[in-house]
Design a protein around this motif. Structure first.
Motif, short mmCIF file in Angstrom:
data_model
loop_
_atom_site.label_atom_id
_atom_site.label_comp_id
_atom_site.label_asym_id
_atom_site.label_seq_id
_atom_site.Cartn_x
_atom_site.Cartn_y
_atom_site.Cartn_z
N ASN A 204 0.83 -1.21 0.00
CA ASN A 204 0.00 0.00 0.00
C ASN A 204 0.86 1.26 0.00
O ASN A 204 1.92 1.31 0.62
CB ASN A 204 -0.99 0.02 1.16
CG ASN A 204 -0.38 0.23 2.55
OD1 ASN A 204 -0.61 -0.57 3.43
ND2 ASN A 204 0.37 1.29 2.77
N ARG B 6 -11.15 2.01 -0.25
CA ARG B 6 -9.86 1.63 0.32
C ARG B 6 -9.95 0.25 0.95
O ARG B 6 -10.92 -0.10 1.60
CB ARG B 6 -9.40 2.67 1.33
CG ARG B 6 -8.72 3.84 0.66
CD ARG B 6 -8.34 4.95 1.59
NE ARG B 6 -7.75 4.50 2.84
CZ ARG B 6 -7.16 5.34 3.70
NH1 ARG B 6 -7.07 6.62 3.42
NH2 ARG B 6 -6.66 4.89 4.82
N ILE C 36 -7.21 -2.38 -3.29
CA ILE C 36 -5.87 -2.98 -3.33
C ILE C 36 -5.95 -4.50 -3.26
O ILE C 36 -5.16 -5.21 -3.90
CB ILE C 36 -4.97 -2.41 -2.21
CG1 ILE C 36 -3.50 -2.81 -2.46
CG2 ILE C 36 -5.42 -2.85 -0.84
CD1 ILE C 36 -2.50 -2.11 -1.56
N MET D 192 0.68 -4.49 3.94
CA MET D 192 -0.20 -3.40 4.35
C MET D 192 0.24 -2.81 5.69
O MET D 192 0.85 -3.49 6.52
CB MET D 192 -1.64 -3.92 4.50
CG MET D 192 -2.28 -4.45 3.23
SD MET D 192 -2.79 -3.12 2.10
CE MET D 192 -4.09 -2.34 3.05
#
Length: 277
Positions: A139, A227, A231, A245
């Motif tokens: 991220n 969000r 990802i 992450m």
């Protein structure tokens, strides 16, 4: 600089024990770390024999396995051991998709992920034979932890001999507050997207100036969407081998009802997941 000095794995005498143990030993050797195994339950001669037989099949650990046998509640025992032993990385097996009950009530793996005082690696498909890590997704969201997480991604990639890293900037659709109704508003929205993307790229590139990236195939990818979900979907579509992450900063009860970014990923893991603390 050593990335992880102490790694802990829970030893449950289940069908996945062999694969989980083989993965943990490989990772410990690759990172030059001490491996600690914790079994929550009674210590018996049969269990000791089974564990030793598996250890005889694996590659030799650079430092001997430290085994802790302790009875109690699994979450409490593992969390207490992480703190007492000053563990840097907790390795957990995980279900790739959890049912609704487990999603809201929380499995052992989910609770440990929330409460662990160290980084956590969730393995969805542990393997006896090594499967090379070829693509890491990390991220790049705007957060005070992101710089350290991106740096960690490159350190981990180096130890795993992974030469491809993608930094994903998740951008909330709320930032693009333009209603598209005609060609003029579409052009305006497109220009605004490019402006936001350029701003986010510059922020990530500033972080990358502090990192040696010369031996890595690097990509910066901006995604407009929800969000956590965005990802995770990207990592799945691109068949990433590891997703890295930031650790969540909130642990309030409300997070279980209204999940934060990471909860979307935990509910349906797209690949192995490293949560950096």
């Amino acid at each position: 600089m050593q990335v992880f000095k102490k790694i802990l794995i829970g030893i449950a005498f289940s069908p996945n024990l062999k694969a989980n143990l083989f993965e943990a030993i490989r990772i410990s050797n690759m990172f030059g770390a001490e491996l600690i195994g914790v079994h929550v339950g009674e210590k018996t001669s049969d269990k000791e024999k089974q564990l030793q037989e598996l250890l005889n099949e694996t590659q030799k650990l650079n430092t001997p396995l430290k085994t802790i046998w302790q009875q109690g509640k699994p979450v409490n025992v593992i969390l207490d051991t992480c703190a007492k032993e000053q563990v840097d990385l907790l390795i957990l097996g995980a279900l790739q998709k959890e049912n609704l009950y487990k999603y809201y009530v929380g499995s052992i793996a989910r609770e440990l992920t929330r409460k662990a005082p160290c980084s956590v690696l969730l393995l969805i498909k542990p393997s006896v034979e090594r499967v090379a890590c070829k693509h890491i997704v990390v991220n790049g969201l705007k957060d005070e932890q992101t710089k350290d997480t991106i740096k960690m991604a490159f350190k981990v990639g180096n130890r795993l001999d992974c030469k491809r890293i993608t930094i994903v900037e998740e951008i909330s659709q709320a930032e693009l507050d333009i209603k598209v109704s005609d060609d003029a508003s579409l052009r305006k929205a497109t220009l605004e997207k490019e402006r936001i993307k350029k701003r986010e790229d510059e922020r990530v590139e500033k972080i990358l100036k502090e990192i040696d990236c010369k031996d890595t195939t690097l990509k910066i990818q901006s995604i407009f969407g929800r969000r956590g979900y965005s990802i995770g979907h990207y990592a799945k579509v691109k068949r990433a081998d590891l997703l890295i992450m930031n650790a969540p900063q909130k642990t309030r009860l409300i997070d279980r009802i209204f999940p934060h970014d990471l909860e979307y990923i935990l509910s349906e893991l797209p690949t192995d997941l490293l949560i950096v603390k």
